[in-house]
Design a protein around this motif. Structure first.
Motif, PDB file in Angstrom:
ATOM      1  N   UNK A   1       0.861  -1.006   0.001  1.00  0.00           N
ATOM      2  CA  UNK A   1       0.069  -0.074  -0.074  1.00  0.00           C
ATOM      3  C   UNK A   1       0.775   1.115   0.149  1.00  0.00           C
ATOM      4  N   UNK A   2       0.563   2.300  -0.865  1.00  0.00           N
ATOM      5  CA  UNK A   2       1.278   3.642  -0.801  1.00  0.00           C
ATOM      6  C   UNK A   2       0.321   4.459  -0.474  1.00  0.00           C
ATOM      7  N   UNK A   3       0.695   5.600   0.340  1.00  0.00           N
ATOM      8  CA  UNK A   3      -0.151   6.770   0.772  1.00  0.00           C
ATOM      9  C   UNK A   3       0.895   7.697   0.702  1.00  0.00           C
ATOM     10  N   UNK A   4      -0.030   8.936   0.110  1.00  0.00           N
ATOM     11  CA  UNK A   4       0.841  10.285  -0.217  1.00  0.00           C
ATOM     12  C   UNK A   4       0.107  11.425   0.030  1.00  0.00           C
TER      13      UNK A   4
ATOM     14  N   UNK B   1       8.455   8.516   4.498  1.00  0.00           N
ATOM     15  CA  UNK B   1       9.363   9.367   4.238  1.00  0.00           C
ATOM     16  C   UNK B   1       8.657  10.635   3.707  1.00  0.00           C
ATOM     17  N   UNK B   2       9.419  11.665   4.026  1.00  0.00           N
ATOM     18  CA  UNK B   2       8.965  12.955   3.613  1.00  0.00           C
ATOM     19  C   UNK B   2       9.995  14.203   4.100  1.00  0.00           C
ATOM     20  N   UNK B   3       9.307  15.227   4.022  1.00  0.00           N
ATOM     21  CA  UNK B   3      10.073  16.369   4.696  1.00  0.00           C
ATOM     22  C   UNK B   3       9.473  17.218   5.256  1.00  0.00           C
ATOM     23  N   UNK B   4       9.973  17.911   6.313  1.00  0.00           N
ATOM     24  CA  UNK B   4       9.160  18.913   7.245  1.00  0.00           C
ATOM     25  C   UNK B   4      10.077  20.238   7.337  1.00  0.00           C
ATOM     26  N   UNK B   5       9.649  21.112   7.058  1.00  0.00           N
ATOM     27  CA  UNK B   5      10.492  22.489   7.181  1.00  0.00           C
ATOM     28  C   UNK B   5      11.665  22.238   6.596  1.00  0.00           C
ATOM     29  N   UNK B   6      12.253  21.668   5.537  1.00  0.00           N
ATOM     30  CA  UNK B   6      13.393  21.344   5.020  1.00  0.00           C
ATOM     31  C   UNK B   6      14.076  20.025   5.618  1.00  0.00           C
ATOM     32  N   UNK B   7      13.670  19.585   6.372  1.00  0.00           N
ATOM     33  CA  UNK B   7      14.438  18.628   7.001  1.00  0.00           C
ATOM     34  C   UNK B   7      13.701  17.133   6.483  1.00  0.00           C
TER      35      UNK B   7
ATOM     36  N   UNK C   1      -9.807  -1.522   3.319  1.00  0.00           N
ATOM     37  CA  UNK C   1     -10.649  -0.267   4.052  1.00  0.00           C
ATOM     38  C   UNK C   1     -10.446  -0.338   5.614  1.00  0.00           C
ATOM     39  N   UNK C   2     -10.294  -1.459   5.988  1.00  0.00           N
ATOM     40  CA  UNK C   2     -10.163  -1.570   7.509  1.00  0.00           C
ATOM     41  C   UNK C   2      -8.587  -0.812   7.966  1.00  0.00           C
ATOM     42  N   UNK C   3      -7.607  -1.319   7.019  1.00  0.00           N
ATOM     43  CA  UNK C   3      -6.179  -0.647   7.263  1.00  0.00           C
ATOM     44  C   UNK C   3      -6.168   1.091   6.795  1.00  0.00           C
ATOM     45  N   UNK C   4      -6.767   1.395   5.909  1.00  0.00           N
ATOM     46  CA  UNK C   4      -6.838   2.693   5.487  1.00  0.00           C
ATOM     47  C   UNK C   4      -8.151   3.286   5.628  1.00  0.00           C
ATOM     48  N   UNK C   5      -8.320   4.239   6.243  1.00  0.00           N
ATOM     49  CA  UNK C   5      -9.392   4.825   6.530  1.00  0.00           C
ATOM     50  C   UNK C   5      -9.946   6.025   5.732  1.00  0.00           C
ATOM     51  N   UNK C   6      -8.770   6.533   4.903  1.00  0.00           N
ATOM     52  CA  UNK C   6      -9.165   7.439   3.807  1.00  0.00           C
ATOM     53  C   UNK C   6      -8.659   6.979   2.568  1.00  0.00           C
ATOM     54  N   UNK C   7      -9.487   6.155   1.869  1.00  0.00           N
ATOM     55  CA  UNK C   7      -8.854   5.556   0.655  1.00  0.00           C
ATOM     56  C   UNK C   7      -8.474   6.524  -0.630  1.00  0.00           C
ATOM     57  N   UNK C   8      -8.912   7.804  -0.401  1.00  0.00           N
ATOM     58  CA  UNK C   8      -8.526   8.839  -1.544  1.00  0.00           C
ATOM     59  C   UNK C   8      -6.875   8.967  -1.635  1.00  0.00           C
ATOM     60  N   UNK C   9      -6.420   8.709  -0.412  1.00  0.00           N
ATOM     61  CA  UNK C   9      -4.778   9.154  -0.435  1.00  0.00           C
ATOM     62  C   UNK C   9      -4.016   7.785  -0.406  1.00  0.00           C
ATOM     63  N   UNK C  10      -4.552   6.371  -0.513  1.00  0.00           N
ATOM     64  CA  UNK C  10      -3.960   5.252  -0.295  1.00  0.00           C
ATOM     65  C   UNK C  10      -4.176   4.715  -1.728  1.00  0.00           C
ATOM     66  N   UNK C  11      -3.347   3.851  -2.170  1.00  0.00           N
ATOM     67  CA  UNK C  11      -3.741   2.818  -3.383  1.00  0.00           C
ATOM     68  C   UNK C  11      -2.634   1.563  -3.105  1.00  0.00           C
TER      69      UNK C  11
END
Length: 179
Positions: free
Chosen positions: A34-37, A53-59, A134-144
């Motif tokens: 599963x990938x969520x972004x 993974x990601x970045x917050x305030x340049x970190x 759908x039990x794992x991901x609550x918002x299926x619009x950001x997960x695939x």
């Protein structure tokens, strides 16, 4: 013993079994079912761990964690995925044994049965995971679903086709009529 005399269909079936095993090992072992972004952050989840993974305030940040507690259905998905890998491995080994034991049709029949059993185990694994998606991901619009999930589905298809190719090999040889 001669290790030749098999049709191209047998060789193609053996190739598909090996490909199926590779796809299944990558699919079951990698954390990309599963990938969520959202907002530059990515979450990957597989059968064994979850990665972010990601970045917050340049970190930049990234890391993976193993699951502490998993529900029983998740253990079943893992178990059937691992059983599919094991059955494919044994099917490949029996197909290689068949190369040198040309007169033993039961070895090839065992390989055919194991390839279909591996496909069934992987179907159970994928379908239970998809049912509980759908039990794992609550918002299926950001997960695939991601590539590892697809690799297991491709493993199902290739192991089924490999079994069919080997059935064609059995039907081509008249010596297989008496097991």
């Amino acid at each position: 013993m001669a290790c030749c005399g098999h049709s191209p269909c047998f060789g193609f079936g053996l190739f598909l079994l090996i490909l199926s095993l590779i796809l299944d090992v990558i699919g079951v072992g990698s954390p990309y079912w599963i990938l969520g972004s959202v907002n530059g952050e990515k979450v990957y989840m597989g059968l064994w761990q979850m990665c972010t993974s990601g970045s917050i305030v340049g970190y930049e940040f990234s890391g993976c964690t193993d699951f502490d507690e998993v529900p029983d259905w998740f253990k079943a998905v893992r178990g059937f995925g691992m059983l599919g890998i094991l059955l494919l491995l044994i099917a490949i080994l029996t197909a290689f044994v068949k190369i040198c034991l040309k007169d033993r049709s039961c070895v090839l029949i065992i390989s055919i049965i194991l390839s279909f059993m591996a496909a069934v185990c992987n179907v159970v694994s994928v379908s239970v995971f998809a049912e509980k998606y759908y039990d794992i991901v609550k918002d299926s619009s950001i997960f695939s679903f991601h590539f590892a999930f697809v690799f297991v589905v491709l493993s199902i298809i290739t192991s089924g086709i490999a079994g069919i190719c080997m059935i064609v090999e059995v039907s081509k040889r008249s010596s297989y009529s008496s097991i």
